[in-house]
Structure formats: structure tokens, C-alpha cells
Design an enzyme around this catalytic site. Structure first.
Site, short mmCIF file in Angstrom:
data_model
loop_
_atom_site.label_atom_id
_atom_site.label_comp_id
_atom_site.label_asym_id
_atom_site.label_seq_id
_atom_site.Cartn_x
_atom_site.Cartn_y
_atom_site.Cartn_z
N GLY A 183 0.80 -1.22 0.00
CA GLY A 183 0.00 0.00 0.00
C GLY A 183 0.82 1.25 0.00
O GLY A 183 0.35 2.31 -0.36
N GLU A 217 17.88 -0.01 -7.75
CA GLU A 217 18.39 -0.25 -6.40
C GLU A 217 19.91 -0.15 -6.38
O GLU A 217 20.49 0.50 -5.51
CB GLU A 217 17.97 -1.64 -5.93
CG GLU A 217 16.49 -1.81 -5.66
CD GLU A 217 16.14 -3.24 -5.25
OE1 GLU A 217 14.99 -3.46 -4.87
OE2 GLU A 217 17.03 -4.11 -5.32
#
Length: 750
Positions: A183, A217
Site C-alpha cells: 500500500g 536499487e
């Protein structure tokens, strides 16, 4: 309770973790009720609100990833992983998809929201002796290692093994496919986790460069390492590729980068190429044809060495330690076969524990299974042997190995788990055979290479083959003067005009390091008249009366500082300082000024993980003062009661107890405490309860209470009018309460 004031206790940075009010569910961590908590969970359908509820999960810092947190969140982690797999499959199939039944079962545990709660329950998620656990989920700020990998290549086998072994070693590792808070915006979550982590472990596989996610990343890791080279480190693993592939000297990654260039542009490709080449220059691990187990074990051992997770806090300005450490290490002879026990014995305050800690820090990286059990004498009296048994299992094997043990089971389980394993243990302050019996030391068939250190004042405590003794002697005069000078003058020798006076003071300490530190700190920046007064007091105290010498520093404190010192000695050793600060501020003790005074006087220390540390001699001094010093007073007239058994007996008596300010009721069996009993405790400001229940009408009671710790509180509160109006800290850790708990309406703090 003032929500703005208290929210700092629940976050690492002293700020609220989100909008709106916060409250604490022990299973979940801090919940932000201002972010659609009322949305709930829908069983059987996927919606945006499902993700909203999970996004409200925010953790607090545990120093170690402990068992209870794992057991309570294991279903959650698995559910999130399954949810992500469902999403991935649906995405590949081009459909919206739905949840599997396993996913729904895991998520059903998180169907709790509470828009009505208007209270922040602060929790101490540091080391808990009662279970060696913590209940909060770590936020990104808590992670020590960031693990970057291409899921389809490595997730099902290698990464799972590496991740689980890191958890068992109490390494806080961020696993981007499993630890993401569903979320939240991924763009916000990942950079934060990377920036807060100390070690980056990219796992280069054949498909790594095909993932733009992984390359983003990696590029961010490189940027962070360049900006803070002394704080960050990249430790690459070459899974099924070789370094020259990552250096782009083969076509393995080049083709993937060409595809990325079409989508993201040449500038992004250059950035990712530079990141790959940069990391490929770093010496890492090459899996090649090795087996997973030994390979992963070596990786975890190296990471532990870098992070120094196992290391114990040691005071600064150590003198004469090198020779002692060398002698003990020689006795341990870690390169030899067999099992060895080493007893460190000597009088209190001589430095046995400090020596054991330094040796432990020096050697623990050589062992996969280590444990340092501090203050066995005190801890067994205060918390019982079950707590220590759990700590042994938690430290040795991670936190998932001590669920539901009792006294008998603990001995049996330790014997089973430790037998035939190579372990490194330190048992601090062991003084009788019962302690060795209860900690299963006499029942374990230690594996070859095991080393066990015990600090004790009783050199006859253990008679076994391969037992070696080391007597810790006082510092000699030269060493004593050097240590004293470091604390009194900040240099290794006194100024010329203080040499004679310094030598006289040093003589009175009999070479005890603790006395030299405390007295030296007391005399720092003082004039000669003050020195002469202290010297006269020291001369009147026999050498063996160590605590009487230490009390000179206590007497120099003002009233507020003395109260804080006594609180720490009786209530807060090895506890996080945050919650105590709230209480002291509200009591007018001025901790922001008083704590630095105590630190400067070497009476306490603050560890790297924000906890109070105090030498056991100073702790005992504080408790002795509370008990009446040379003339023990009636316990009913003590200001603080830290022994649960004594405390329960005293609150049952009929007379008023106006002197009592703090009380610990932490028995292993549930107890019911009545309003009539607490009506006789008019001045209590600190209350610690476990398993207990309150009953009766508490109207106009507990008005002085500032700090209430109620672990494992029941689902129903029997008391009425339970309104501690001046409470600033409420700790409901290890409880199973929900938004329907009756206590929410009872404990009105606003």
C-alpha cells in the site's frame, strides 16, 4: 496524555510516524488511525482499501529481530509474499486476478483498524528478559542489511535460505519482495530502506540486469556509498555469474542494458552501467559450485563481523586490559580441539565483566553460535531462570527456538540444542551450582571447539575437566594513576601540581577500576579544596568497602539527580531511556540536564542502542541506599520496590504507604490488585505489572502515576473509574488487546 509530547517515544526520530492519532497493537506495532484504518479488510476481494490498512503498519526499533515478532508476523509476511506472487501471475496473464485462499487467511489477521483510539501507548522494544522478544515490526530505519536480487532467479532457493539465516543471526535485513509494506508507494519505501541500511548485498544472477527495479536499487546503493563511504558498504554475491559478466566484459548483461536504453534512454543506461562496473570491482563472494549451507554461513559470519551485532558495550579509557585479554585468549586456545571452561574470578569492581566483554567481542566472530548472559545472579532473582533460558536459545539460534518453554522444558531444550555444537558462551556473575543446573550447563555435551567463560567470586563453582582459572587482580599503581588521570584530567598523567594529590587519591582506591573511574570523574574540574575533602572521606573508608567509596559521588548529586540515579538503579538498567525521560520531565527532575551529569560522573552510561547501562556495583549501591543503607528500613517505607514477590506482599498490607513511589508487580502468575490496596499508595508515580488485573472503583486514585507498564494485560478490565489523569507513558506490550478492549474507555488521559 499529550499526543504531541508522547509520540516521540514511539518513533526513532522523536516524531509521530504518521498523520492523526496513533495507538499500539502488540501484534502489529504502531498504527496510525488517521489513515483509513476504518477501511478494514474484505475477505475474498481485493481492493485499494486492503492495501491502505496494511500500509498503516509501522514498526518500532528492536535491537534484535526477536521471536515473538516473528511468530506474530510470519503469516503476514507469507501473505504479502503470496499476494505479490498473485499480482505477478495476474500481471503476466494480463488479468486483474484475485487472492488465493492462503493469501486471504494470512491477511485476515490484519482486519483490525481503530478510528476511535486517541492514545499513544509507548512501548520499549529493546531486549526483554521475560521473553527475549519484541512485538514491533521494524521500519526501514531499523534495517542493517539491504538484500537486492532478481526474484525469478533466486527467490525460491538461495535467497530464502540466506534471508532466514540472517534472521536467525538477528540481522535486520530488508527483503524488498517480502518486507515492503503493502500500500505504500514503492518509490518512497525502497530509497528510504537503502539510505538507512549499512550493508548492501546485491545478488548478481543471470537475470539481474534484465530488471530495471534491481538496477535502480544498485545505482542508489552506489550513490549512498559514495556519499557516506565510512558508513556504507557493498558486499556483492555472484550467484550464477562471474565478476567479468558484471563488468560488462561479456554479452550477458549488455543485451539487457540495450533493451533498457530503448525504454529509459541513454543517460539512464550509462548510470546503470557505471553502477554495475563499480560494484563488480569490489571483492565479493562467488557461489560457483559450492553448496548453499557453507557458503551462506560464511556470508552471514562476515556480515556479523562488519555489523558487530554480537559485540557487547564496553566503557571507554580501558587501562591494563591488553595483557589481561591476551592471557585469557591464551587459556581459551580457540585453535585447539575439545571443550574449555575459563573461570574469571576476583572481588567486585575489579573488572571481571569488562574483561569478559572485551574477550567476547574479540572472538565471537569465530563462532556461529554465541551467547553473553549478563548478571546471572541478579537476573535469575528478578526474572527467573526461564527468562535466562529463553535468552540463551534466542542468542544462540535466533528468536524462534524458545516458544512456550517452562523451567523443566528449558533445561531439556538447551541440552538438546547445544549438544555436539561448537558454541561460545559467557556467563557473567555466576555464584552457585543451582544456576549452572538451571541453565543446563551441566547437561550439555558441548561440541569440540566450544569455549565457555564464567565470571564469578566463587572459584570453586565448577569442577570439570579442561577448566582453567584466571584471577583478575587490581591495577598496579602506574595503571591506576593512568586510568584515574584519564577521568579526572582527560589525559594519561596528572599536571605537575596535582601529581602528589592524585597519587594519594589513587592509593585509597586499592587499584579497583570502577572506583578509579567514579572518583576521578567526581574530581574532574574541581579545585584543590574539594579534592582534599574527598580525600579525607576516602581515607576513612577501608579498602574493601567499595560501595562506600562510590557513595561519595552519589552524595555530591543534587536531589533531582539522586532521584534519577536511584530510578535507574532500581527500575531502568538495560531499559530504553525514552520513556523514562517523559516521566522524569513531568516530575520536574530535568533529565536533559541531570543525565549528562550522571554520565560525566561515570555513574551511568548510555549504550549505542539508547539504553541505560550501570555497573552492577553502582546498581547495588543505589538499591542499598533505597533499602536504608547501613540501617535497613521497613520495606513498606522504601521509595521503590523492584522485587515482585516482596512488592505483592507489601501492597496487601493494611497501612498507608506514602513513601512508595515505584512498584513492580511482575509475577509469573496473574494477580488481582484492588482499588482498596492502591488507595494506600497515594504517591506512586511508576507502576509495572505483568499478567495482572485491576478491580474496584479507582475514582480519585493514581493521580501521581506517570508511568504505567502493563504487559500481557487481559482482554477485559474489571476496574471502574480507572483514570490516571497525569499518566505520560502507557506500555501495553505483549498483550492481545484489540480496538474493542474495555480499557480504551476506562483509561481516559485527555
Amino acid at each position: 496524555m499529550d499526543s504531541g509530547k508522547s509520540s516521540g517515544a514511539g518513533t526513532s526520530d522523536g516524531e509521530s510516524s504518521g498523520m492523526g492519532w496513533e495507538f499500539f497493537f502488540p501484534e502489529f506495532g504502531l498504527i496510525d488511525s488517521g489513515q483509513s484504518c476504518e477501511a478494514g479488510m474484505n475477505d475474498g476481494e481485493s481492493s485499494a482499501n486492503d492495501y491502505e490498512v496494511l500500509s498503516n503498519f509501522t514498526g518500532l526499533e528492536p535491537q534484535r529481530l526477536e521471536e515473538r515478532r516473528r511468530s506474530l508476523t510470519r503469516n503476514y509476511s507469507e501473505a504479502v509474499r503470496l499476494r505479490m506472487m498473485d499480482m505477478e501471475k495476474s500481471s503476466e496473464a494480463g488479468t486483474s486476478g484475485g487472492e488465493s485462499s492462503a493469501t486471504r487467511r494470512g491477511l485476515s489477521d490484519f482486519e483490525r483498524g481503530n478510528s476511535e483510539a486517541k492514545i499513544l501507548c509507548t512501548v520499549d522494544l529493546g531486549k526483554s528478559l521475560e521473553a527475549g522478544t519484541s512485538d514491533g515490526e521494524p521500519s526501514a530505519i531499523d534495517y542493517k542489511v539491504f538484500l537486492s536480487f532478481r526474484g525469478p532467479d533466486t527467490r525460491q532457493g538461495f535467497i530464502d535460505c540466506l534471508y532466514r539465516m540472517m534472521l536467525e543471526a538477528n540481522i535486520h535485513v530488508f527483503l524488498d519482495e517480502e518486507e515492503l509494506h503493502v500500500g505504500k508507494r514503492i518509490g518512497d519505501e525502497l530509497p528510504t530502506a537503502i539510505e538507512k541500511s549499512k550493508i548492501y548485498v546485491p545478488v548478481f544472477s543471470k537475470g539481474y540486469a534484465s530488471s530495471a527495479w534491481c538496477l535502480r536499487e544498485l545505482a542508489h546503493m552506489v550513490e549512498c556509498m559514495k556519499s557516506k563511504p565510512s558508513e556504507k558498504e557493498i558486499m556483492p554475491i555472484f550467484y550464477d555469474v562471474e565478476p567479468h559478466d558484471v563488468k560488462l566484459k561479456s554479452q550477458l548483461y549488455v543485451g539487457a542494458l540495450e533493451e533498457h536504453e530503448e525504454r529509459f534512454g541513454c543517460q539512464k543506461r550509462r548510470q546503470w552501467e557505471e553502477a554495475l562496473k563499480s560494484v563488480a570491482q569490489i571483492k565479493g563472494w562467488e557461489l560457483k559450485k559450492q553448496g548453499y549451507w557453507n557458503f551462506i554461513e560464511s556470508v552471514v559470519r562476515e556480515i556479523l563481523t562488519k555489523l558487530k551485532i554480537k559485540d557487547k558495550h564496553v566503557t571507554k579509557h580501558l587501562v591494563g586490559m591488553d595483557e589481561r585479554v591476551e592471557a585469557v585468549v591464551k587459556l581459551l586456545d580457540v585453535d585447539s580441539e575439545g571443550v574449555r571452561f575459563v573461570l574469571l574470578h576476583g572481588m567486585g569492581g575489579i573488572g571481571k565483566t569488562t574483561l569478559a566483554k572485551v574477550v567476547f567481542n574479540k572472538l565471537n566472530s569465530l563462532f556461529s553460535h554465541c551467547c553473553f548472559l549478563e548478571n546471572v545472579q541478579e537476573s535469575s532473582s528478578s526474572f527467573g531462570f526461564v527468562a535466562l533460558q529463553k535468552q540463551i536459545l534466542s542468542n544462540m539460534f535466533g528468536s524462534g527456538f524458545h516458544n512456550g518453554i517452562d523451567d523443566g522444558d528449558g533445561v531439556k531444550l538447551i541440552a538438546q540444542r547445544l549438544s555436539n555444537r561448537k558454541v561460545f558462551m559467557v556467563l557473567d556473575d555466576v555464584n552457585d551450582e543451582e544456576q549452572l543446573e538451571k541453565l543446563a550447563i551441566k547437561h550439555v555435551s558441548f561440541g569440540s571447539g566450544s569455549r565457555i567463560i564464567m565470571t564469578t567470586r566463587n572459584r570453586s563453582i565448577l569442577e570439570a575437566d579442561y577448566t582453567f582459572e584466571y584471577q583478575v587482580n587490581p591495577l598496579d599503581h602506574v595503571q591506576s594513576l593512568k586510568l584515574f588521570s584519564r577521568h579526572s584530567f582527560g589525559r594519561i598523567a596528572p599536571p605537575d601540581d596535582y601529581v602528589s594529590l592524585s597519587r594519594e587519591v589513587v592509593y585509597t582506591t586499592a587499584g579497583l577500576p570502577l572506583a578509579l573511574e567514579v572518583i576521578g570523574s567526581l574530581l574532574c574540574h574541581q579545585n584543590k579544596a574539594f579534592w582534599m575533602d574527598v580525600l579525607e572521606d576516602l581515607r576513612e573508608i577501608p579498602h574493601e568497602k567499595v560501595q562506600d567509596k562510590l557513595k561519595i559521588s552519589f552524595n555530591a548529586l543534587n536531589h533531582r539527580q539522586q532521584q534519577i540515579f536511584l530510578d535507574i538503579a532500581c527500575l531502568f538498567v538495560d531499559e530504553d531511556k525514552t520513556n523514562a525521560f517523559y516521566m522524569w520531565k513531568d516530575c520536574g527532575f530535568r533529565p536533559d540536564y541531570s543525565i549528562p551529569v550522571l554520565v560525566n560522573l561515570s555513574l551511568i552510561n548510555i549504550t549505542d542502542d539508547n539504553k541505560f547501562w550501570m555497573h552492577d556495583q553502582l546498581r547495588d549501591l543505589g538499591r542499598k541506599i533505597v533499602c536504608g543503607d547501613t540501617r535497613p528500613i521497613d520495606p513498606r517505607k522504601q521509595s521503590r520496590l523492584w522485587n515482585p514477590e516482596m512488592a505483592v506482599n507489601i501492597i496487601r498490607t493494611e497501612e498507608r504507604k506514602d513513601a512508595i513511589e515505584a512498584i513492580c508487580l511482575e509475577g509469573n502468575a496473574p494477580g488481582i490488585y484492588t482499588s482498596k490496596e492502591f488507595s494506600r499508595l497515594q504517591n506512586i508515580r511508576f507502576l509495572k505489572v505483568r499478567w495482572g488485573q485491576f478491580d474496584g472503583d479507582f475514582k480519585n486514585q493514581l493521580s501521581e502515576l506517570r508511568y504505567m507498564s502493563w504487559h500481557r494485560c487481559p482482554l477485559e478490565l474489571f476496574a471502574i473509574n480507572f483514570h490516571p489523569s497525569n499518566l505520560v507513558v502507557l506500555d501495553l506490550s505483549f498483550s492481545s488487546i484489540t480496538e474493542n478492549w474495555t480499557g480504551w474507555s476506562q483509561i481516559k488521559l485527555w
